[in-house]
Write a protein that holds these residues in place. Structure first.
Motif, PDB file in Angstrom:
ATOM      1  N   ARG A  89       0.826  -1.217   0.000  1.00 22.42           N
ATOM      2  CA  ARG A  89       0.000   0.000   0.000  1.00 22.42           C
ATOM      3  C   ARG A  89       0.857   1.262   0.000  1.00 22.42           C
ATOM      4  NH1 ARG A  89      -0.535   3.402   4.525  1.00 22.42           N
ATOM      5  NH2 ARG A  89       0.559   2.379   6.193  1.00 22.42           N
ATOM      6  N   GLN A  90       2.056   1.188   0.535  1.00 19.90           N
ATOM      7  CA  GLN A  90       2.938   2.346   0.584  1.00 19.90           C
ATOM      8  C   GLN A  90       3.696   2.571  -0.725  1.00 19.90           C
ATOM      9  OE1 GLN A  90       5.284   2.764   4.286  1.00 19.90           O
ATOM     10  NE2 GLN A  90       4.115   1.004   5.020  1.00 19.90           N
ATOM     11  N   PHE A 124       2.794  -6.704  -7.470  1.00 16.83           N
ATOM     12  CA  PHE A 124       1.486  -6.743  -6.818  1.00 16.83           C
ATOM     13  C   PHE A 124       1.022  -5.349  -6.435  1.00 16.83           C
ATOM     14  CE2 PHE A 124       3.183 -10.967  -6.268  1.00 16.83           C
ATOM     15  CZ  PHE A 124       2.083 -11.776  -6.519  1.00 16.83           C
ATOM     16  N   ILE A 125      -0.277  -5.130  -6.606  1.00 14.18           N
ATOM     17  CA  ILE A 125      -0.924  -3.893  -6.170  1.00 14.18           C
ATOM     18  C   ILE A 125      -2.219  -4.269  -5.454  1.00 14.18           C
ATOM     19  CG2 ILE A 125       0.046  -2.442  -8.009  1.00 14.18           C
ATOM     20  CD1 ILE A 125      -2.730  -2.614  -9.396  1.00 14.18           C
ATOM     21  N   LEU A 126      -2.704  -3.371  -4.619  1.00 12.87           N
ATOM     22  CA  LEU A 126      -3.977  -3.605  -3.933  1.00 12.87           C
ATOM     23  C   LEU A 126      -5.131  -3.496  -4.915  1.00 12.87           C
ATOM     24  CD1 LEU A 126      -3.569  -1.592  -0.605  1.00 12.87           C
ATOM     25  CD2 LEU A 126      -3.534  -4.067  -0.883  1.00 12.87           C
ATOM     26  N   GLY A 137      -8.880 -11.781  -4.346  1.00 16.40           N
ATOM     27  CA  GLY A 137      -9.292 -10.463  -4.833  1.00 16.40           C
ATOM     28  C   GLY A 137      -8.772  -9.308  -3.991  1.00 16.40           C
ATOM     29  N   ILE A 138      -7.798  -9.574  -3.149  1.00 20.08           N
ATOM     30  CA  ILE A 138      -7.214  -8.531  -2.310  1.00 20.08           C
ATOM     31  C   ILE A 138      -6.079  -7.837  -3.055  1.00 20.08           C
ATOM     32  CG2 ILE A 138      -5.962  -8.092  -0.156  1.00 20.08           C
ATOM     33  CD1 ILE A 138      -7.550 -10.548   1.008  1.00 20.08           C
ATOM     34  N   LEU A 139      -5.309  -8.619  -3.798  1.00 25.64           N
ATOM     35  CA  LEU A 139      -4.209  -8.100  -4.605  1.00 25.64           C
ATOM     36  C   LEU A 139      -4.459  -8.391  -6.070  1.00 25.64           C
ATOM     37  CD1 LEU A 139      -1.030  -9.280  -2.629  1.00 25.64           C
ATOM     38  CD2 LEU A 139      -2.020  -6.983  -2.678  1.00 25.64           C
TER      39      LEU A 139
END
Length: 132
Positions: free
Chosen positions: A18-19, A63-65, A51-53
């Protein structure tokens, strides 16, 4: 209820992702967090399946959120990371030795069911944004 390193690593990874302003790969995450890459890669794939990433392919991949941190419950992270829902008490592992002969019929079953619902409700209401 036993949460393993898988949940810990999932939470740490999600915070790092997330950062980041761009997709971040499993190898980079593993190095930054000092986590074995193969173990982390499995956790990240499970988070993506849930479905979180989102997993981006290619040279700039990683990977992204998929959702905002206030839309991701801690319970769904635990389920994805552990491969099962958190259980206050898992009667099924004791089925063969249950003195009552069947699961869910003992005198403490109503208490355990109520306790489990309260834990589930708490974890469903606790968002990733609440803890990071």
């Amino acid at each position: 209820m036993l949460l393993t390193r898988a949940t810990e690593y999932a939470l740490l990874s999600l915070d790092t992702i997330r950062q980041s302003e761009k997709p971040i790969g499993a190898e980079q995450l593993a190095n930054e967090l000092c986590i074995p890459k193969s173990f982390l890669a499995k956790i990240l794939q499970n988070l993506a399946r849930a479905g979180i990433l989102e997993s981006k392919k290619g040279a700039q991949g990683g990977f992204i959120l998929m959702k905002e941190i206030d839309e991701i419950s801690v319970r769904e992270i635990i389920i994805a990371a552990e491969g099962k829902a958190p259980a206050v008490f898992d009667c099924t592992q004791y089925a063969a030795t249950c003195p009552n002969g069947s699961i869910g019929t003992c005198s403490i079953s109503p208490f355990l069911a109520t306790f489990q619902r309260k834990v589930d409700d708490f974890l469903d209401g606790l968002m990733l944004g609440d803890i990071i």
